[in-house]
Design an enzyme around this catalytic site. Sequence first.
Site, short mmCIF file in Angstrom:
data_model
loop_
_atom_site.label_atom_id
_atom_site.label_comp_id
_atom_site.label_asym_id
_atom_site.label_seq_id
_atom_site.Cartn_x
_atom_site.Cartn_y
_atom_site.Cartn_z
CE LYS A 162 15.62 20.30 -25.46
NZ LYS A 162 15.69 19.88 -26.71
CD GLU A 207 19.39 22.15 -34.61
OE1 GLU A 207 17.99 21.64 -34.43
OE2 GLU A 207 20.22 22.18 -33.67
#
Length: 403
Positions: A162, A207
Site C-alpha cells: 500500500k 483520525e
Amino acid sequence: MPGLRVRTKRAEPGRLLEHADPRAPLAIRRGADGIVGRGVAMRLEFHGPHRFTDAADAWRAIARDAHVDDAVAVPGTGLVAFGAFAFADDSAATSVLIVPKMVVGRRGDDEWVTWIGDEGRLHPTAIDEVRVELTDGAIDGERYRAIVREATERIRAGDAEKIVVARDRIGELPSDGDVRSVAVGLVQRYPDAVTYAVDGVIGASPETLVAADRGHFFSRVLAGTASRGATPARDAEIAEALASGDKDLREHRFAADSAMEVLRELAPDARASEPFPLRLPNLWHLATDITGTLEQHRSTLDVLARLHPTAAVAGTPRAASLAIIGELEGIDRGRYAGPVGWIDGDGGGEWVIALRGAEIAADGQIRAFAGAGIVAGSDPAAELAETAVKLRPITDALADPLP
C-alpha cells in the site's frame, strides 16, 4: 533555566477562539470542548529522525521542573504545550512544542484559565471573516492520476503493498486575514472531528493517533473511504458496501494491523475493535478503535515516536512506501499528515493526524493537501475524486469561513 510557574483556576472564558491570536491561533477543539492558547512562554524546535524522542526528553525535563497549581485538574489544565510535527524525517519543516502564556479551556461543565508566568487579564476579540480560493499546486489532477498509476505498478511489482500519495492546492491569506474564522468554520461544519490550529497548521482531523489520560489511551485508525449518499437508503448501501468491499478492507487492515503491532509494544493489553463504518458529514470511513494502558512513564510523545507514520498516511511496508512517496510526489509535505495536538505535564494529551487541512506560512502562503491509499486495483480517477472530497473541509472553510 528556572522552572515554569503555572496556575490554573476556574473561569468563564466565553467563546474560546476569541481568545486566540488572530494571525497565529493555538487551538485544539472538538465541538464545544477544547483548549485555546495565546502568547508564547516557551517554544521548542526539533528536526530530523529523532524529533519525537528529542521532544519527549525535553518535555519530561520541563514538566519535572515546573511549579504547578491546578485547582481544576481535568485533561487540558495545568502545564500544557501545543505541538505540530513534520511528516518526514528529512523534511525542512520545523517540529515544535509551544507553551502559551495563557490557556483557556472547556471540558463538559468545567471551564478554566491557565496562566504560565505572570497572571494577566482576558482580552477576547471579535473574529473577522477571511475568504481565500485555492488553486492547483505542484501536483494537479493530471499529474496525480499519473502518480497513482505509477504507484499501482510499484505494488504489482511487489515493491509495496500500500502507498499513500497526496496532491496539493495553494492560495494566499490576505495580510489582515483572521485565521480564527477558518477554525470556527471547521468546528461548525465538523463538530465530531478535532479542529486544530498550531503554528500555522490548521484543519479538522477525523483520525486520533493517541489520546491518553493517566496512562489509559485511545487510538482510532481510519483507512478506506466512500462519499456519502444523496438519500438515507443510498447512504446505508454505501456504508454496507464499504464495510464489505475487498479493496477498502485490505487497505484498512494494513493500517489497523500496523498500528496494533506498534501499540502492543507500548501497551501489552492493547485491544482493537472490529472495523466499522464511521459517518462524517461528507464521507464514510472504515474505522478501528484501539484502547489500552501505556506502560509506566510512557508519554504520548513516546507513542508518536513509534506510531508515526501509520500505514493510513504512508503505506505498507513503512520504509518502502516512504521511499516511493518521496520519489513519486517529489515535494516536501511539511507538516501535512504529521502529528498535531497537545501534551500535559504528566505526558497525557491528544494527538491527531494533520489531515483535512492546510499550512499557512508566516508570509500568508497557504498549501493544502489530501491523499489516498493506493493498493492493487486502485483506479486513478476514483482516487483523484477521493482527494477532492477530502479537500472539501479546508476548501469550504477558507471560501466560506462562517457558514
